[in-house]
Design a protein around this motif. Sequence first.
Motif, PDB file in Angstrom:
ATOM      1  N   LEU A   1       0.827  -1.206   0.000  1.00 46.55           N
ATOM      2  CA  LEU A   1       0.000   0.000   0.000  1.00 46.55           C
ATOM      3  C   LEU A   1       0.864   1.260   0.000  1.00 46.55           C
ATOM      4  N   PRO A   2       0.625   2.183  -0.949  1.00 50.36           N
ATOM      5  CA  PRO A   2       1.392   3.436  -0.963  1.00 50.36           C
ATOM      6  C   PRO A   2       1.084   4.296   0.261  1.00 50.36           C
ATOM      7  N   ALA A   3       2.053   5.078   0.671  1.00 53.42           N
ATOM      8  CA  ALA A   3       1.869   5.966   1.821  1.00 53.42           C
ATOM      9  C   ALA A   3       0.767   6.973   1.532  1.00 53.42           C
ATOM     10  N   GLY A   4      -0.003   7.288   2.562  1.00 55.76           N
ATOM     11  CA  GLY A   4      -1.060   8.284   2.428  1.00 55.76           C
ATOM     12  C   GLY A   4      -2.387   7.729   1.993  1.00 55.76           C
ATOM     13  N   LEU A   5      -2.462   6.406   1.760  1.00 55.42           N
ATOM     14  CA  LEU A   5      -3.723   5.781   1.360  1.00 55.42           C
ATOM     15  C   LEU A   5      -4.143   4.755   2.413  1.00 55.42           C
ATOM     16  N   ALA A   6      -5.434   4.428   2.406  1.00 53.99           N
ATOM     17  CA  ALA A   6      -5.968   3.483   3.381  1.00 53.99           C
ATOM     18  C   ALA A   6      -7.009   2.605   2.706  1.00 53.99           C
ATOM     19  N   ARG A   7      -7.252   1.460   3.311  1.00 51.57           N
ATOM     20  CA  ARG A   7      -8.265   0.549   2.796  1.00 51.57           C
ATOM     21  C   ARG A   7      -9.655   1.126   3.037  1.00 51.57           C
ATOM     22  N   VAL A   8     -10.521   1.003   2.021  1.00 51.38           N
ATOM     23  CA  VAL A   8     -11.901   1.471   2.130  1.00 51.38           C
ATOM     24  C   VAL A   8     -12.795   0.252   2.360  1.00 51.38           C
ATOM     25  N   THR A   9     -13.510   0.235   3.485  1.00 48.75           N
ATOM     26  CA  THR A   9     -14.284  -0.970   3.815  1.00 48.75           C
ATOM     27  C   THR A   9     -15.710  -0.664   4.258  1.00 48.75           C
ATOM     28  N   PRO A  10     -16.462   0.174   3.582  1.00 52.13           N
ATOM     29  CA  PRO A  10     -17.859   0.360   3.970  1.00 52.13           C
ATOM     30  C   PRO A  10     -18.701  -0.838   3.528  1.00 52.13           C
ATOM     31  N   GLU A  11     -19.285  -1.536   4.466  1.00 50.87           N
ATOM     32  CA  GLU A  11     -20.025  -2.753   4.154  1.00 50.87           C
ATOM     33  C   GLU A  11     -21.215  -2.447   3.256  1.00 50.87           C
ATOM     34  N   GLY A  12     -21.389  -3.279   2.255  1.00 48.54           N
ATOM     35  CA  GLY A  12     -22.529  -3.166   1.367  1.00 48.54           C
ATOM     36  C   GLY A  12     -22.350  -2.212   0.209  1.00 48.54           C
ATOM     37  N   LEU A  13     -21.370  -1.342   0.267  1.00 45.40           N
ATOM     38  CA  LEU A  13     -21.189  -0.359  -0.794  1.00 45.40           C
ATOM     39  C   LEU A  13     -20.191  -0.813  -1.859  1.00 45.40           C
ATOM     40  N   LEU A  14     -19.339  -1.764  -1.503  1.00 43.54           N
ATOM     41  CA  LEU A  14     -18.331  -2.255  -2.436  1.00 43.54           C
ATOM     42  C   LEU A  14     -18.287  -3.781  -2.399  1.00 43.54           C
ATOM     43  N   PRO A  15     -18.198  -4.435  -3.554  1.00 45.35           N
ATOM     44  CA  PRO A  15     -18.046  -5.892  -3.554  1.00 45.35           C
ATOM     45  C   PRO A  15     -16.634  -6.276  -3.110  1.00 45.35           C
ATOM     46  N   VAL A  16     -16.520  -7.451  -2.521  1.00 44.09           N
ATOM     47  CA  VAL A  16     -15.214  -7.945  -2.059  1.00 44.09           C
ATOM     48  C   VAL A  16     -14.386  -8.397  -3.259  1.00 44.09           C
ATOM     49  N   LEU A  17     -13.172  -7.921  -3.317  1.00 46.59           N
ATOM     50  CA  LEU A  17     -12.272  -8.307  -4.402  1.00 46.59           C
ATOM     51  C   LEU A  17     -11.617  -9.653  -4.111  1.00 46.59           C
ATOM     52  N   PRO A  18     -11.241 -10.401  -5.147  1.00 46.71           N
ATOM     53  CA  PRO A  18     -10.625 -11.721  -4.943  1.00 46.71           C
ATOM     54  C   PRO A  18      -9.165 -11.621  -4.517  1.00 46.71           C
ATOM     55  N   GLU A  19      -8.568 -12.777  -4.281  1.00 41.54           N
ATOM     56  CA  GLU A  19      -7.152 -12.841  -3.933  1.00 41.54           C
ATOM     57  C   GLU A  19      -6.285 -12.709  -5.186  1.00 41.54           C
ATOM     58  N   ILE A  20      -5.081 -12.218  -4.963  1.00 39.83           N
ATOM     59  CA  ILE A  20      -4.052 -12.264  -5.995  1.00 39.83           C
ATOM     60  C   ILE A  20      -2.839 -12.995  -5.425  1.00 39.83           C
ATOM     61  N   GLU A  21      -2.023 -13.500  -6.331  1.00 37.46           N
ATOM     62  CA  GLU A  21      -0.826 -14.245  -5.935  1.00 37.46           C
ATOM     63  C   GLU A  21       0.380 -13.613  -6.615  1.00 37.46           C
ATOM     64  N   PHE A  22       1.358 -13.255  -5.825  1.00 36.68           N
ATOM     65  CA  PHE A  22       2.606 -12.731  -6.365  1.00 36.68           C
ATOM     66  C   PHE A  22       3.591 -13.887  -6.513  1.00 36.68           C
ATOM     67  N   VAL A  23       4.168 -14.028  -7.708  1.00 34.73           N
ATOM     68  CA  VAL A  23       5.057 -15.146  -7.986  1.00 34.73           C
ATOM     69  C   VAL A  23       6.393 -14.641  -8.526  1.00 34.73           C
TER      70      VAL A  23
END
Length: 285
Positions: free
Chosen positions: A238-260
């Motif tokens: 996460l870049p500095a100055g940003l935060a996770r947005v977690t308002p329930e019901g307003l955004l769908p949950v994103l899937p997982e990603i895998e770094f390889v």
Amino acid sequence: MTMDSIGPDLLRAFVAVLETGTFTAAARALGTRQSTVSQQIKRLEGLTGRRLFARDTHRVALTVEGESFVDPARRILEAYDTMDRHLTGVPLRGRLRFGASEDFVLSALPDVLASFARRHPEVDLLVTVGLSEILYDAFDAGQLDIILAKRRSGDPRGVTAWREQVAWVARPDYSLDPTVPLPLLLYPPPSVTRSLAIATLDAARRAWRVAFTSASLSALTAAARAGVGIMPHSQRLLPAGLARVTPEGLLPVLPEIEFVILGPGRGERVAEALTRSILQWASLG
């Protein structure tokens, strides 16, 4: 079976097939013939009493037993390499072409490089920054020796560095308006997170629009800090100055990603050393 019957050549063949995805590519990476790699894997499977790879006409994939063999094989190879360096006293030298996404370069690369440079000060690194799809293409074209990228859909190659759920991120005081299309800050195609975000929003029937597009994470971060919109991003990077947005019901949950990590290429020992530094950093998170 005794451990001394499994030599490092067999383990290196196993890891090379795992990381390149085919016996032919593994042979090329190891500087040997495809038939030699095939014989080494057959001998390793005989010594372990396990079927390590499932094979078809195009590609090989790890079996369940093969998955359980990966970590022990890597630890043993690392011990062999440590002993070899101790006995020979020969430092690693050479040039390594490394490709990574900008989010990794801006957040984690300084720590990884500090660890790597301390151990291998005579290795020259040439770093390329790009979107994951572009890094895959450059790696497959032989332009990069090793890459750290988000796993490409349908591509089984690479060593998993870490997995995580993609997050919606914005400035800490960002307020969502559910009555208007979601303003997105996105990388241009091809982008793994762009595709995931759009597919997730479409599946949830959430209206959206592309409010800002840039191939530069610095530019996307600036737009997010300015409150222009919201973007999908790795929580760990996460870049500095940003935060996770977690308002329930307003955004769908994103899937997982895998770094390889894909590699090694032509600079095998050097690439393996950088891989170890990245995996060590990833294990601390």
